[in-house]
Design an enzyme around this catalytic site. Structure first.
Site, PDB file in Angstrom:
ATOM      1  N   LEU A   1      29.132  15.754 -17.551  1.00  0.00           N
ATOM      2  CA  LEU A   1      27.897  16.514 -17.396  1.00  0.00           C
ATOM      3  C   LEU A   1      27.618  16.676 -15.905  1.00  0.00           C
ATOM      4  O   LEU A   1      27.735  15.713 -15.141  1.00  0.00           O
ATOM      5  CB  LEU A   1      26.713  15.785 -18.047  1.00  0.00           C
ATOM      6  CG  LEU A   1      26.496  15.958 -19.554  1.00  0.00           C
ATOM      7  CD1 LEU A   1      25.293  15.142 -19.997  1.00  0.00           C
ATOM      8  CD2 LEU A   1      26.295  17.421 -19.933  1.00  0.00           C
ATOM      9  N   ASP A   2      27.222  17.875 -15.497  1.00  0.00           N
ATOM     10  CA  ASP A   2      26.866  18.116 -14.099  1.00  0.00           C
ATOM     11  C   ASP A   2      25.669  17.254 -13.708  1.00  0.00           C
ATOM     12  O   ASP A   2      24.849  16.887 -14.563  1.00  0.00           O
ATOM     13  CB  ASP A   2      26.510  19.584 -13.886  1.00  0.00           C
ATOM     14  CG  ASP A   2      27.676  20.523 -14.130  1.00  0.00           C
ATOM     15  OD1 ASP A   2      28.823  20.097 -13.909  1.00  0.00           O
ATOM     16  OD2 ASP A   2      27.438  21.669 -14.544  1.00  0.00           O
TER      17      ASP A   2
END
Length: 329
Positions: free
Chosen positions: A63-64
């Site tokens: 996940l960013d």
């Protein structure tokens, strides 16, 4: 006359020294973290490994830093099942802001283009079908994809603009669910492996004759793991006099494979597969689960209640895909 020195006995020639025992506690299982914004996925892994004093730890799907939501963390034997989690269905909500294109395709990047166009709901909904199904997608330049042997984000940070080739992607649902105002739109996405939400946001804005970028992103599901399974990161991070988290928080290794149909085996059949043998599917007549795909699908190889491994149904045969030993936990 020189004094003879006593030699300490060493390992026999040609033999390696014994490996050092890994530091930490041997833990097997899955921990589902509700990742907060502003922290990277590898940072979450580090915090979880330290919090549990675990020997081995990894994550099941990046996940960013801007994103929040479901981040599965694998411990020990669960790391063997990470690829199957990453292949599972994922669901997201994201907020698209019209008016500015950013080099990272999210709010953390630099503005590279602007537009006064603010599409209405009808225009957005008319553009959505072209992004549903099997599509070709150009990943963001700030991504971990390798270009000429270098990570795209390393090239982008160095001031180079990497040439990103389109990649196949699978999007099963892409819906407009809310318009808080003319500048923003909230979307729901259900997708397969490797779909970039930042690219979807960028491309739907372009398809509407505008430009835009993601300002909020939340992942709600990864394969069998849902928001309801998630634990807040601050319950795991250890500092000062905080007691370590309980291993009871970990889900069994087999949880990651819950979406894969189960095939009952005898001990003898499991032994044959463990030796790498292929078994004709006709020997499993009446036992092959209805939902198992005979053209390359996976099945959980079960002996009683024990998971022995994964096997693939292919070319009329059952072939061992990933064996977990004497039965996974």
């Amino acid at each position: 006359m020189s004094e003879a020195r006593e030699r300490r006995p060493g390992p026999p020639r040609g033999k390696h020294r014994p490996h050092k025992k890994p530091k930490g506690i041997a833990l097997d299982g899955w921990l589902i973290i509700d990742k907060p914004t502003g922290v990277g996925s590898t940072d979450v892994v580090t915090l979880c490994k330290r919090g549990f004093n675990a020997q081995k730890c990894g994550h099941g799907g990046t996940l960013d830093p801007l994103a929040t939501g479901v981040l599965p963390i694998a411990f020990g034997a669960a790391t063997k099942t990470v690829p199957y989690v990453m292949d599972g269905t994922k669901t997201y909500r994201f907020t698209l802001k019209f008016g500015e294109a950013r080099d990272s395709d999210d709010a953390d990047g630099k503005v590279i283009a602007t537009s006064d166009v603010r599409p209405d709901d009808a225009t957005i909904r008319a553009a959505l079908p072209q992004f549903i199904g099997d599509i070709m997608q150009v990943p963001p330049i700030f991504s971990a994809i390798k270009v000429a042997g270098e990570r795209a984000y390393d090239l982008a940070r160095a001031g180079e603009i990497p040439e990103m080739a389109p990649r196949p992607a699978r999007v099963d649902r892409f819906e407009l669910i809310e318009r808080p105002d003319a500048d923003t739109a909230l979307f729901f996405v259900e997708s397969g492996k490797g779909v970039y939400m930042r690219s979807l946001a960028r491309d739907i804005a372009r398809a509407c004759g505008a430009v835009g970028h993601i300002v909020a992103l939340r992942r709600m599901r990864v394969g069998p793991f849902h928001e309801k399974d998630a634990v807040a990161l601050d319950k795991i991070a250890v500092s000062g006099d905080t007691p370590p988290p309980s291993p009871a928080l970990l889900l069994p290794v087999t949880t990651a494979l819950a979406d894969i149909p189960a095939l009952a085996l005898t001990e003898a059949e499991a032994a044959r597969l463990s030796y790498g043998q292929h078994i004709p599917l006709v020997e499993f007549m009446g036992r092959v689960p209805r939902e198992a795909n005979p053209d390359g699908g996976l099945a959980r190889a079960m002996v009683g209640g024990r998971l022995m491994g994964l096997a693939r149904l292919e070319e009329g045969l059952l072939k061992p895909e990933r064996w977990l030993g004497q039965g996974g936990s």
